[in-house]
Design a protein around this motif. Structure first.
Motif, PDB file in Angstrom:
ATOM      1  N   HIS A 247      -3.501  -4.811  13.844  1.00 46.56           N
ATOM      2  CA  HIS A 247      -4.084  -5.738  14.818  1.00 46.56           C
ATOM      3  C   HIS A 247      -5.120  -5.016  15.671  1.00 46.56           C
ATOM      4  CE1 HIS A 247      -4.354  -8.966  17.702  1.00 46.56           C
ATOM      5  NE2 HIS A 247      -4.021  -8.146  18.672  1.00 46.56           N
ATOM      6  N   PRO A 248      -6.235  -5.620  16.013  1.00 45.56           N
ATOM      7  CA  PRO A 248      -6.744  -6.923  15.558  1.00 45.56           C
ATOM      8  C   PRO A 248      -7.546  -6.780  14.261  1.00 45.56           C
ATOM      9  CG  PRO A 248      -8.188  -6.086  17.257  1.00 45.56           C
ATOM     10  CD  PRO A 248      -7.087  -5.055  17.074  1.00 45.56           C
ATOM     11  N   GLY A 249      -7.663  -7.873  13.600  1.00 45.93           N
ATOM     12  CA  GLY A 249      -8.496  -7.920  12.405  1.00 45.93           C
ATOM     13  C   GLY A 249      -7.798  -7.535  11.122  1.00 45.93           C
ATOM     14  N   GLY A 250      -6.525  -7.223  11.192  1.00 43.58           N
ATOM     15  CA  GLY A 250      -5.804  -6.838   9.989  1.00 43.58           C
ATOM     16  C   GLY A 250      -5.403  -8.037   9.148  1.00 43.58           C
ATOM     17  N   VAL A 251      -5.487  -7.872   7.850  1.00 49.57           N
ATOM     18  CA  VAL A 251      -5.058  -8.902   6.901  1.00 49.57           C
ATOM     19  C   VAL A 251      -3.917  -8.317   6.087  1.00 49.57           C
ATOM     20  CG1 VAL A 251      -5.719 -10.361   4.963  1.00 49.57           C
ATOM     21  CG2 VAL A 251      -7.375  -9.863   6.758  1.00 49.57           C
ATOM     22  N   VAL A 252      -2.782  -9.013   6.082  1.00 47.95           N
ATOM     23  CA  VAL A 252      -1.601  -8.526   5.380  1.00 47.95           C
ATOM     24  C   VAL A 252      -1.125  -9.611   4.422  1.00 47.95           C
ATOM     25  CG1 VAL A 252       0.774  -7.716   5.647  1.00 47.95           C
ATOM     26  CG2 VAL A 252      -0.944  -7.091   7.350  1.00 47.95           C
ATOM     27  N   MET A 253      -1.077  -9.250   3.137  1.00 45.77           N
ATOM     28  CA  MET A 253      -0.554 -10.164   2.125  1.00 45.77           C
ATOM     29  C   MET A 253       0.965 -10.199   2.267  1.00 45.77           C
ATOM     30  SD  MET A 253      -3.317 -11.150   0.607  1.00 45.77           S
ATOM     31  CE  MET A 253      -2.624 -12.077  -0.753  1.00 45.77           C
ATOM     32  N   LEU A 254       1.544 -11.398   2.298  1.00 48.06           N
ATOM     33  CA  LEU A 254       2.984 -11.506   2.500  1.00 48.06           C
ATOM     34  C   LEU A 254       3.776 -11.020   1.290  1.00 48.06           C
ATOM     35  CD1 LEU A 254       3.296 -14.901   4.403  1.00 48.06           C
ATOM     36  CD2 LEU A 254       2.962 -12.594   5.298  1.00 48.06           C
ATOM     37  N   GLU A 255       3.226 -11.191   0.113  1.00 45.91           N
ATOM     38  CA  GLU A 255       3.916 -10.773  -1.108  1.00 45.91           C
ATOM     39  C   GLU A 255       3.886  -9.252  -1.273  1.00 45.91           C
ATOM     40  OE1 GLU A 255       6.377 -12.006  -4.015  1.00 45.91           O
ATOM     41  OE2 GLU A 255       5.391 -13.355  -2.635  1.00 45.91           O
ATOM     42  N   SER A 256       2.833  -8.621  -0.783  1.00 46.59           N
ATOM     43  CA  SER A 256       2.669  -7.172  -0.934  1.00 46.59           C
ATOM     44  C   SER A 256       1.910  -6.643   0.287  1.00 46.59           C
ATOM     45  CB  SER A 256       1.898  -6.874  -2.222  1.00 46.59           C
ATOM     46  OG  SER A 256       1.754  -5.504  -2.399  1.00 46.59           O
ATOM     47  N   PRO A 257       2.634  -6.293   1.368  1.00 46.15           N
ATOM     48  CA  PRO A 257       1.993  -5.949   2.640  1.00 46.15           C
ATOM     49  C   PRO A 257       0.990  -4.796   2.607  1.00 46.15           C
ATOM     50  CG  PRO A 257       4.369  -6.084   2.880  1.00 46.15           C
ATOM     51  CD  PRO A 257       4.076  -6.234   1.434  1.00 46.15           C
TER      52      PRO A 257
ATOM     53  N   PHE B  21      -1.112  -4.158   0.027  1.00 46.67           N
ATOM     54  CA  PHE B  21      -2.186  -4.436  -0.916  1.00 46.67           C
ATOM     55  C   PHE B  21      -3.508  -4.473  -0.152  1.00 46.67           C
ATOM     56  CE2 PHE B  21      -5.061  -7.403  -3.078  1.00 46.67           C
ATOM     57  CZ  PHE B  21      -5.086  -6.857  -4.351  1.00 46.67           C
ATOM     58  N   PRO B  22      -4.514  -3.713  -0.599  1.00 50.22           N
ATOM     59  CA  PRO B  22      -5.807  -3.734   0.111  1.00 50.22           C
ATOM     60  C   PRO B  22      -6.573  -5.027  -0.193  1.00 50.22           C
ATOM     61  CG  PRO B  22      -5.911  -2.282  -1.794  1.00 50.22           C
ATOM     62  CD  PRO B  22      -4.494  -2.783  -1.710  1.00 50.22           C
ATOM     63  N   VAL B  23      -6.802  -5.809   0.810  1.00 51.61           N
ATOM     64  CA  VAL B  23      -7.467  -7.101   0.647  1.00 51.61           C
ATOM     65  C   VAL B  23      -8.883  -6.929   0.111  1.00 51.61           C
ATOM     66  CG1 VAL B  23      -8.166  -9.209   1.852  1.00 51.61           C
ATOM     67  CG2 VAL B  23      -6.044  -8.100   2.443  1.00 51.61           C
ATOM     68  N   GLU B  24      -9.473  -5.779   0.340  1.00 50.51           N
ATOM     69  CA  GLU B  24     -10.817  -5.516  -0.169  1.00 50.51           C
ATOM     70  C   GLU B  24     -10.828  -5.527  -1.707  1.00 50.51           C
ATOM     71  OE1 GLU B  24      -9.249  -3.103   1.952  1.00 50.51           O
ATOM     72  OE2 GLU B  24      -9.955  -4.264   3.637  1.00 50.51           O
ATOM     73  N   GLY B  25      -9.667  -5.387  -2.327  1.00 56.04           N
ATOM     74  CA  GLY B  25      -9.579  -5.344  -3.775  1.00 56.04           C
ATOM     75  C   GLY B  25      -9.472  -6.694  -4.443  1.00 56.04           C
ATOM     76  N   LEU B  26      -9.626  -7.766  -3.681  1.00 52.47           N
ATOM     77  CA  LEU B  26      -9.551  -9.113  -4.256  1.00 52.47           C
ATOM     78  C   LEU B  26     -10.767  -9.386  -5.131  1.00 52.47           C
ATOM     79  CD1 LEU B  26      -8.276 -11.101  -1.168  1.00 52.47           C
ATOM     80  CD2 LEU B  26      -6.995 -10.589  -3.252  1.00 52.47           C
ATOM     81  N   PRO B  27     -10.597 -10.221  -6.152  1.00 51.47           N
ATOM     82  CA  PRO B  27     -11.729 -10.525  -7.039  1.00 51.47           C
ATOM     83  C   PRO B  27     -12.867 -11.239  -6.302  1.00 51.47           C
ATOM     84  CG  PRO B  27      -9.682 -11.516  -7.852  1.00 51.47           C
ATOM     85  CD  PRO B  27      -9.386 -10.889  -6.537  1.00 51.47           C
ATOM     86  N   GLU B  28     -14.070 -11.077  -6.831  1.00 53.39           N
ATOM     87  CA  GLU B  28     -15.236 -11.754  -6.268  1.00 53.39           C
ATOM     88  C   GLU B  28     -15.009 -13.264  -6.355  1.00 53.39           C
ATOM     89  OE1 GLU B  28     -19.964 -11.982  -7.144  1.00 53.39           O
ATOM     90  OE2 GLU B  28     -18.938 -10.065  -7.467  1.00 53.39           O
ATOM     91  N   GLY B  29     -15.422 -13.997  -5.358  1.00 50.61           N
ATOM     92  CA  GLY B  29     -15.235 -15.444  -5.317  1.00 50.61           C
ATOM     93  C   GLY B  29     -13.949 -15.852  -4.610  1.00 50.61           C
ATOM     94  N   SER B  30     -13.154 -14.859  -4.169  1.00 49.07           N
ATOM     95  CA  SER B  30     -11.938 -15.149  -3.408  1.00 49.07           C
ATOM     96  C   SER B  30     -12.318 -15.430  -1.954  1.00 49.07           C
ATOM     97  CB  SER B  30     -10.976 -13.971  -3.447  1.00 49.07           C
ATOM     98  OG  SER B  30     -10.563 -13.693  -4.747  1.00 49.07           O
ATOM     99  N   VAL B  31     -11.701 -16.431  -1.385  1.00 46.51           N
ATOM    100  CA  VAL B  31     -11.960 -16.767   0.017  1.00 46.51           C
ATOM    101  C   VAL B  31     -10.637 -16.978   0.738  1.00 46.51           C
ATOM    102  CG1 VAL B  31     -14.239 -17.785  -0.347  1.00 46.51           C
ATOM    103  CG2 VAL B  31     -12.225 -19.211  -0.526  1.00 46.51           C
TER     104      VAL B  31
END
Length: 107
Positions: free
Chosen positions: A15-25, A27-37
């Motif tokens: 915090h602030p600005g952190g993004v946490v995936m609930l399934e895998s806390p 997991f680097p969100v920057e690694g999401l595929p292109e076109g993900s929103v």
């Protein structure tokens, strides 16, 4: 089974600005595929006064909403924000989805 304690601790530390995936806390969100929103669920948020959100506050919120559809999705995430002007910290629940899906929702 999700590790609510790890999720809330990771979200509080980023915090602030952190993004946490609930399934895998971790997991680097920057690694999401292109076109993900990020799609934020309007009724799934919390606010607290001050510049910090404690892990306990996050865990309590997530636990009380653990059976709601937005939280149970495998692509669910939480993101934290801080509004310095109002001295309010907030947490929002969202889902990672494809850009094309958001366009269909808006139509």
């Amino acid at each position: 089974m999700r590790d609510w304690k790890d999720i809330s601790k990771t979200a509080s530390q980023s915090h602030p600005g952190g993004v946490v995936m609930l399934e895998s806390p971790h997991f680097p969100v920057e690694g999401l595929p292109e076109g993900s929103v990020r799609f934020y669920h309007p009724d799934m948020s919390m606010e607290v006064e001050g510049p910090e959100i404690s892990p306990k506050e996050i865990r309590k919120f997530l636990w009380s909403n653990r059976m709601s559809r937005p939280v149970t999705r495998d692509r669910a995430f939480v993101e934290t924000f801080y509004n310095e002007e109002d001295d309010i910290s907030s947490l929002k629940v969202g889902t990672i989805t494809a850009d094309a899906v958001i366009e269909r929702i808006k139509s």
